[in-house]
Scaffold this motif. Structure first.
Motif, PDB file in Angstrom:
ATOM      1  N   GLY A 181      -0.634 -13.703  18.241  1.00 48.47           N
ATOM      2  CA  GLY A 181       0.084 -13.856  19.517  1.00 48.47           C
ATOM      3  C   GLY A 181       1.375 -15.129  19.361  1.00 48.47           C
ATOM      4  O   GLY A 181       1.474 -15.659  18.254  1.00 48.47           O
ATOM      5  N   ILE A 182       2.038 -15.347  20.370  1.00 52.51           N
ATOM      6  CA  ILE A 182       3.127 -16.608  20.380  1.00 52.51           C
ATOM      7  C   ILE A 182       2.637 -17.298  21.472  1.00 52.51           C
ATOM      8  O   ILE A 182       1.857 -17.095  22.200  1.00 52.51           O
ATOM      9  N   LEU A 183       3.107 -18.558  21.360  1.00 52.98           N
ATOM     10  CA  LEU A 183       2.641 -19.613  22.284  1.00 52.98           C
ATOM     11  C   LEU A 183       3.466 -19.279  23.736  1.00 52.98           C
ATOM     12  O   LEU A 183       2.598 -19.349  24.840  1.00 52.98           O
ATOM     13  N   ALA A 184       4.546 -18.735  23.679  1.00 52.56           N
ATOM     14  CA  ALA A 184       5.107 -18.408  25.179  1.00 52.56           C
ATOM     15  C   ALA A 184       6.370 -17.484  24.780  1.00 52.56           C
ATOM     16  O   ALA A 184       7.021 -17.425  23.748  1.00 52.56           O
ATOM     17  N   ASN A 185       6.859 -16.753  25.731  1.00 44.34           N
ATOM     18  CA  ASN A 185       7.806 -15.724  25.764  1.00 44.34           C
ATOM     19  C   ASN A 185       9.121 -16.694  25.137  1.00 44.34           C
ATOM     20  O   ASN A 185      10.125 -15.923  24.734  1.00 44.34           O
ATOM     21  N   ASP A 186       9.137 -17.747  25.485  1.00 45.32           N
ATOM     22  CA  ASP A 186      10.451 -18.670  25.160  1.00 45.32           C
ATOM     23  C   ASP A 186      10.010 -19.699  23.977  1.00 45.32           C
ATOM     24  O   ASP A 186      10.852 -20.498  23.635  1.00 45.32           O
ATOM     25  N   VAL A 187       8.905 -19.561  23.587  1.00 43.20           N
ATOM     26  CA  VAL A 187       8.504 -20.544  22.346  1.00 43.20           C
ATOM     27  C   VAL A 187       7.708 -19.489  21.265  1.00 43.20           C
ATOM     28  O   VAL A 187       6.551 -19.133  21.237  1.00 43.20           O
ATOM     29  N   PRO A 188       8.591 -18.912  20.382  1.00 39.45           N
ATOM     30  CA  PRO A 188       8.143 -18.083  19.414  1.00 39.45           C
ATOM     31  C   PRO A 188       7.208 -19.080  18.577  1.00 39.45           C
ATOM     32  O   PRO A 188       7.308 -20.275  18.014  1.00 39.45           O
ATOM     33  N   SER A 189       6.124 -18.342  17.784  1.00 38.57           N
ATOM     34  CA  SER A 189       5.118 -19.032  16.874  1.00 38.57           C
ATOM     35  C   SER A 189       4.667 -18.076  15.885  1.00 38.57           C
ATOM     36  O   SER A 189       4.680 -16.926  16.178  1.00 38.57           O
ATOM     37  N   ILE A 190       4.043 -18.627  14.860  1.00 39.19           N
ATOM     38  CA  ILE A 190       3.441 -17.874  13.907  1.00 39.19           C
ATOM     39  C   ILE A 190       2.095 -18.424  13.544  1.00 39.19           C
ATOM     40  O   ILE A 190       1.987 -19.798  13.205  1.00 39.19           O
ATOM     41  N   GLU A 191       1.187 -17.713  13.522  1.00 42.61           N
ATOM     42  CA  GLU A 191      -0.344 -18.235  13.345  1.00 42.61           C
ATOM     43  C   GLU A 191      -0.341 -18.307  11.736  1.00 42.61           C
ATOM     44  O   GLU A 191      -0.016 -17.503  11.131  1.00 42.61           O
ATOM     45  N   VAL A 192      -0.778 -19.413  11.292  1.00 43.05           N
ATOM     46  CA  VAL A 192      -1.111 -19.604   9.873  1.00 43.05           C
ATOM     47  C   VAL A 192      -2.509 -19.990   9.595  1.00 43.05           C
ATOM     48  O   VAL A 192      -2.691 -20.337   8.243  1.00 43.05           O
ATOM     49  N   GLY A 193      -3.455 -19.853  10.670  1.00 46.72           N
ATOM     50  CA  GLY A 193      -4.838 -20.214  10.227  1.00 46.72           C
ATOM     51  C   GLY A 193      -5.499 -19.352  11.285  1.00 46.72           C
ATOM     52  O   GLY A 193      -5.239 -19.143  12.297  1.00 46.72           O
ATOM     53  N   LEU A 194      -6.755 -18.781  11.003  1.00 43.60           N
ATOM     54  CA  LEU A 194      -7.609 -18.154  11.561  1.00 43.60           C
ATOM     55  C   LEU A 194      -8.840 -18.640  11.654  1.00 43.60           C
ATOM     56  O   LEU A 194      -9.264 -19.010  10.288  1.00 43.60           O
ATOM     57  N   ARG A 195      -9.678 -18.867  12.292  1.00 39.57           N
ATOM     58  CA  ARG A 195     -11.266 -19.193  12.287  1.00 39.57           C
ATOM     59  C   ARG A 195     -12.031 -18.200  12.017  1.00 39.57           C
ATOM     60  O   ARG A 195     -11.577 -16.707  12.270  1.00 39.57           O
ATOM     61  N   GLY A 196     -13.282 -18.128  11.110  1.00 38.75           N
ATOM     62  CA  GLY A 196     -14.064 -17.329  10.793  1.00 38.75           C
ATOM     63  C   GLY A 196     -15.189 -17.283  11.992  1.00 38.75           C
ATOM     64  O   GLY A 196     -15.182 -17.638  13.053  1.00 38.75           O
ATOM     65  N   LEU A 197     -16.280 -16.363  11.525  1.00 38.16           N
ATOM     66  CA  LEU A 197     -17.014 -16.162  12.532  1.00 38.16           C
ATOM     67  C   LEU A 197     -18.781 -16.005  11.851  1.00 38.16           C
ATOM     68  O   LEU A 197     -18.774 -15.350  11.042  1.00 38.16           O
ATOM     69  N   SER A 198     -19.605 -16.259  12.704  1.00 41.95           N
ATOM     70  CA  SER A 198     -21.141 -16.003  12.613  1.00 41.95           C
ATOM     71  C   SER A 198     -21.747 -15.610  13.876  1.00 41.95           C
ATOM     72  O   SER A 198     -21.736 -16.363  14.637  1.00 41.95           O
ATOM     73  N   TYR A 199     -22.088 -14.303  13.906  1.00 41.69           N
ATOM     74  CA  TYR A 199     -22.562 -13.654  15.180  1.00 41.69           C
ATOM     75  C   TYR A 199     -23.962 -13.272  14.973  1.00 41.69           C
ATOM     76  O   TYR A 199     -24.353 -12.572  13.988  1.00 41.69           O
ATOM     77  N   HIS A 200     -24.838 -13.599  16.079  1.00 44.43           N
ATOM     78  CA  HIS A 200     -26.153 -13.298  15.988  1.00 44.43           C
ATOM     79  C   HIS A 200     -26.686 -13.088  17.337  1.00 44.43           C
ATOM     80  O   HIS A 200     -26.275 -13.138  18.440  1.00 44.43           O
ATOM     81  N   GLU A 201     -27.916 -12.224  17.277  1.00 49.32           N
ATOM     82  CA  GLU A 201     -28.826 -11.841  18.570  1.00 49.32           C
ATOM     83  C   GLU A 201     -30.054 -12.520  18.167  1.00 49.32           C
ATOM     84  O   GLU A 201     -30.466 -12.310  17.067  1.00 49.32           O
ATOM     85  N   VAL A 202     -30.642 -13.113  19.004  1.00 53.17           N
ATOM     86  CA  VAL A 202     -31.883 -13.599  19.153  1.00 53.17           C
ATOM     87  C   VAL A 202     -32.867 -13.202  20.084  1.00 53.17           C
ATOM     88  O   VAL A 202     -32.330 -12.682  21.225  1.00 53.17           O
ATOM     89  N   GLU A 203     -33.890 -13.090  19.678  1.00 50.77           N
ATOM     90  CA  GLU A 203     -35.133 -12.545  20.508  1.00 50.77           C
ATOM     91  C   GLU A 203     -36.168 -13.667  20.627  1.00 50.77           C
ATOM     92  O   GLU A 203     -36.819 -13.962  19.438  1.00 50.77           O
ATOM     93  N   VAL A 204     -36.533 -13.982  21.865  1.00 47.18           N
ATOM     94  CA  VAL A 204     -37.792 -15.040  21.896  1.00 47.18           C
ATOM     95  C   VAL A 204     -38.914 -14.124  22.594  1.00 47.18           C
ATOM     96  O   VAL A 204     -38.699 -13.531  23.585  1.00 47.18           O
TER      97      VAL A 204
END
Length: 456
Positions: A181-204
């Motif tokens: 996305g962009i910051l706002a309709n009057d503030v264009p932007s370009i994302e130059v970094g993305l976070r990674g992901l580690s996803y789990h399901e836990v059963e207790v």
């Protein structure tokens, strides 16, 4: 006819076609929608061909198919590989939508539907941009290859296999993605970094069956209580994640880099108001924009166990469950964090409890270059259509395939998205601004023009 006039003349048709596509519930996570996923792929294939793409095909995978097409401007032109996805998140809970999620409506100049922004609306910008270039712009100045998958929302399980098997077919100079996305309709932007992901399901698990809370309460460990305690212990009082080794490889930005990030417009008040909260809470020592971009996080995405029906049932459940995700930053890796989480979560189980951790999909964090010809082309394109220079930003979300494209194809990606944080992606009442949809169609051809000029 000049391209701007073409866009104005065909504006309503473009919107109607997108709305028709949004009516197809292409939910990849639920097998009952599998036929609709295939139907959405066929719709995209047909519209891509109508727009002027050649070699358009449905490419089977072990899961949902990939839609491919291309337009070759000439062997002396640079080649751009456009990636996107046509699958969407589940729409649950349906009762929280103000209009049915697969009966799109335009209200207040916003298109409301599941997938409107993520990512059907943004994919369709590229289809219509191609049509506009070929019918009103004298052709595209670049070779363009389109690759749209149907499994992004479930981890892109088969995309890597397809890419490895089709490296020659996918050969390009850069990858263009509109899933940000962009910051706002009057503030264009370009994302130059993305976070990674580690996803789990836990059963207790505690006792071997559900127990009467009057007969057994106070004498056995309650799995739901234990799970809540275990989850609570994953953060300290400063909202710092307590998993040993979690921060060992985190890329710490310098004071100058943080100061540069702080130049991007941000209103703490508007942020809080937009989500209906009196305060923003997070890791001590960091601002809200930093917490959502350059810092790793841990969140519970779902939790359940015991009796959840109407009325009361006095029971100590045998099992309790949770889904837990961690967003990662450079130089963390999903494999390392997955192993650290599993080891730690099993180690904090109290007596009388057993724990099972099941990892789900993950992804790697990425930072894309800001000194490349492609980035400069994207910046010039946005400056042309918005009238001001874009701001480079780091996004809080994850697009795991960006790192995969780099490792398998050796290509950097340009994240030229047009959504807004307020578009409610993954939530009820997802929407995409009509302005944003049309601005994307207007901007994408400018990117091709600037990139072709920069690489001559």
């Amino acid at each position: 006819m000049p391209a701007p006039a073409y866009l104005t003349q065909h504006r309503n048709r473009f919107l109607e076609e997108l709305i028709d596509w949004l009516r197809i519930p292409s939910v990849s996570a639920d097998p009952k929608f599998h036929g609709d996923v295939l139907k959405a792929a066929d719709y995209l294939k047909d519209k891509l061909a109508e727009a002027g793409a050649t070699n358009v095909e449905i490419c089977p995978t072990a899961g949902n198919p990939i839609v491919y097409g291309d337009y070759m401007a000439g062997p002396d032109r640079p080649t751009v590989l456009v990636y996107g996805h046509y699958d969407v998140q589940p729409a649950d809970p349906y009762e929280l939508w103000t209009s049915p999620p697969f009966e799109p409506v335009i209200k207040d100049e916003k298109i409301y539907a599941r997938g409107a922004c993520d990512d059907k609306g943004q994919v369709y910008m590229h289809v219509k941009a191609l049509e506009m270039m070929l019918r009103a712009g004298g052709g595209a100045p670049c070779n363009i290859k389109f690759m749209f998958e149907g499994e992004e929302e479930i981890g892109s399980n088969n995309l890597g296999i397809f890419v490895k098997a089709n490296k020659e077919k996918l050969q390009a100079d850069v990858i263009l993605i509109s899933d940000t996305g962009i910051l706002a309709n009057d503030v264009p932007s370009i994302e130059v970094g993305l976070r990674g992901l580690s996803y789990h399901e836990v059963e207790v698990t505690g006792p071997n069956r559900d127990l009467h809370s009057g007969l057994y309460g106070g004498a056995v460990m309650n799995p739901i209580n234990a799970l809540c305690d275990m989850i609570s212990s994953l953060h300290d009082a400063n909202r710092h994640i307590t998993i040993p080794g979690f921060y060992d490889k985190v890329d710490e930005l310098s004071a100058d880099e943080r100061a540069e990030m702080a130049q991007a417009p941000f209103s703490e008040t508007e942020f809080k108001q937009s989500i209906g909260l009196p305060a923003a809470v997070g890791e001590a020592g960091y601002t809200t924009p930093e917490r959502t971009s350059i810092r790793p996080t841990l969140d519970v995405n779902g939790i359940w166990g015991g009796y959840t029906g109407e009325g009361a049932k006095t029971v100590i459940a045998s099992k309790a469950y949770a889904k837990i995700s961690m967003r990662l930053v450079p130089h963390q890796t999903s494999d390392e964090i997955t192993a650290l989480f599993q080891k730690h979560f099993e180690s904090i189980a109290p007596a009388g409890i057993t724990v099972k951790v099941t990892p789900h999909h993950g992804g790697e964090p990425v930072v894309t270059p800001t000194n490349s010809a492609a980035y400069r082309a994207a910046a010039k394109a946005l400056e042309t259509t918005f009238g001001k220079k874009p701001v480079p930003t780091r996004g809080g979300g994850s697009i795991p395939i960006v790192a995969m494209f780099k490792s398998e194809l050796g290509l950097d990606s340009v994240l030229l998205g047009f959504g807004l944080d307020s578009d409610a992606i993954h939530s009820p009442n997802e929407h995409f601004g009509v302005f944003n949809f049309l601005k994307g169609i207007e901007t994408i051809p400018e990117f091709y023009k600037e990139y072709a000029a920069a690489t001559r």
